[in-house]
Enzyme design. Structure first.
Site, PDB file in Angstrom:
ATOM      1  N   HIS A 112      -0.934   5.019   6.688  1.00 47.92           N
ATOM      2  CA  HIS A 112      -0.155   5.529   5.930  1.00 47.92           C
ATOM      3  C   HIS A 112      -0.193   6.959   5.445  1.00 47.92           C
ATOM      4  CE1 HIS A 112      -2.554   2.012   4.817  1.00 47.92           C
ATOM      5  NE2 HIS A 112      -1.649   1.531   4.321  1.00 47.92           N
TER       6      HIS A 112
ATOM      7  N   ASP B 141      -3.755   8.109   7.068  1.00 53.02           N
ATOM      8  CA  ASP B 141      -4.536   7.563   8.381  1.00 53.02           C
ATOM      9  C   ASP B 141      -4.219   6.709   9.354  1.00 53.02           C
ATOM     10  OD1 ASP B 141      -3.382   5.300   6.746  1.00 53.02           O
ATOM     11  OD2 ASP B 141      -5.152   4.960   5.623  1.00 53.02           O
TER      12      ASP B 141
ATOM     13  N   SER C  98       0.946  -1.220   0.621  1.00 58.56           N
ATOM     14  CA  SER C  98       0.081  -0.333  -0.025  1.00 58.56           C
ATOM     15  C   SER C  98       0.738   1.201   0.108  1.00 58.56           C
ATOM     16  CB  SER C  98      -1.086   0.604   1.569  1.00 58.56           C
ATOM     17  OG  SER C  98      -0.545  -0.051   2.413  1.00 58.56           O
TER      18      SER C  98
END
Length: 349
Positions: A327, A324, A34
């Site tokens: 991340h 978040d 990610s």
């Protein structure tokens, strides 16, 4: 006056084409998780997605793309720094085609790891499948450009690999199967063996310029701080120590492969030190909060828990290190990318 403007526009365009013709890196090709996924998870059946608001609210066009950030991710900024293009598209995104993938493409999948068992946790694309997509891409590129020109691009492209955090935080420290099977040092060596095989296969397929990312200070992610809240809200040093140890062994492996594989230029693109400095000295970089994330309470929200209905999301993500609970914000991504371009990636410019 108009003719003068036209001349300078033409001249600037010509200069850009000259720079591209003389570019040392004609394309950027991305593998990983990610931290570098630009939207591949949008196209697969998994709960780990980010193609909805408020993700992407500061992206070009203010659109959520599947990037796990409020805006662009490090590989986008690296591509721009190499004067290629401002974003790297996801390979599975149906709105792009091989003509756009010719100068940069992303095979990464949020939630994946070196270990196949890690990708199984949230049903995402395993690393071996990313490699299979790359092989498919090679054939498409040869069909589009011809074998000689395509092979030239594949040989001069910069390959970026960012992966490994999920293997520890999503797999090893949560589920018992791997921790019963391996000590943390044995698991580290197991992952490094996969990394070595992956790089060796890329080399056999023509890749020569390769940058592999080390692990970040993963004990400082807001989610990990929240999980260990009863032992204090500082970084979880056990996890940071694992990351440092992994990065040290990864650097040793890189040195060996640079000697064993003729013509390879393999570097460690390590985000650990710069991100830890940002976290410890946020004001120095213009941040006001390095412990909590922008989205929601900033303590545990990510993916579907980070959505536009949550009333607590901060109005200005540029003041936060984390977007978040897992991340980074676009601003942090830019700082890290800029640091890497000026250090480990500088030799490829």
């Amino acid at each position: 006056m108009a003719s003068g403007v036209t001349f300078w526009f033409f001249f600037a365009h010509l200069l850009l084409q000259i720079f591209k013709l003389n570019a040392k890196v004609p394309a950027i090709i991305v593998f990983g998780d990610s931290s570098v996924d630009s939207g591949n998870n949008n196209e697969i059946s998994t709960v780990l997605k980010s193609n909805f608001e408020p993700y992407g609210r500061d992206f070009i066009g203010k659109q959520p793309t599947g990037r796990f950030s409020n805006g662009r991710i490090p590989t986008d900024f690296i591509s721009e720094a190499f004067m290629i293009k401002p974003i790297i598209p996801a390979y599975l995104d149906p709105t792009y085609n091989i003509s756009e993938f010719a100068t940069g493409v992303c095979f990464a999948s949020a939630g994946t790891g070196y270990d196949n068992a890690t990708s199984d946790v949230l049903s995402v694309i395993p690393l071996w499948q990313e490699m299979d997509y790359y092989k498919e891409y090679q054939e498409k590129l040869r069909g589009y450009l011809g074998k000689e020109k395509a092979n030239g691009i594949l040989g001069e492209a910069l390959y970026l690999i960012s992966i490994g955090t999920n293997d520890f935080l999503e797999n090893y420290y949560i589920f018992p199967s791997r921790s019963k099977q391996y000590s943390v040092e044995e698991y580290r060596d197991f992952l490094l063996g996969i990394a070595k095989d992956f790089i060796s296969e890329l080399y056999q397929l023509g890749g020569r310029k390769i940058a592999i990312s080390g692990l970040p200070p993963m004990g400082c992610l807001p989610l990990e701080r929240t999980t260990k809240i009863f032992s204090g809200t500082d970084c979880v040093e056990k996890y940071n120590s694992v990351a440092l140890d992994f990065n040290g062994k990864l650097q040793e492996m890189i040195k060996r492969l640079n000697k064993e594989l003729p013509g390879i230029r393999l570097v460690l693109a390590n985000p650990y030190d710069i991100l830890l400095d940002i976290i410890h000295n946020p004001l120095k970089y213009g941040f006001v909060d390095a412990a909590k994330a922008c989205c929601g309470t900033g303590m545990f929200e990510m993916s579907y828990l980070c959505n536009k209905r949550i009333p607590f999301t901060c109005p200005d993500a540029s003041k936060y290190v984390f977007w978040d609970a897992f991340h980074l914000t676009e601003k942090t991504n830019w700082i890290i990318a800029d640091h890497l371009v000026k250090t480990s990636l500088a030799e490829f410019l």
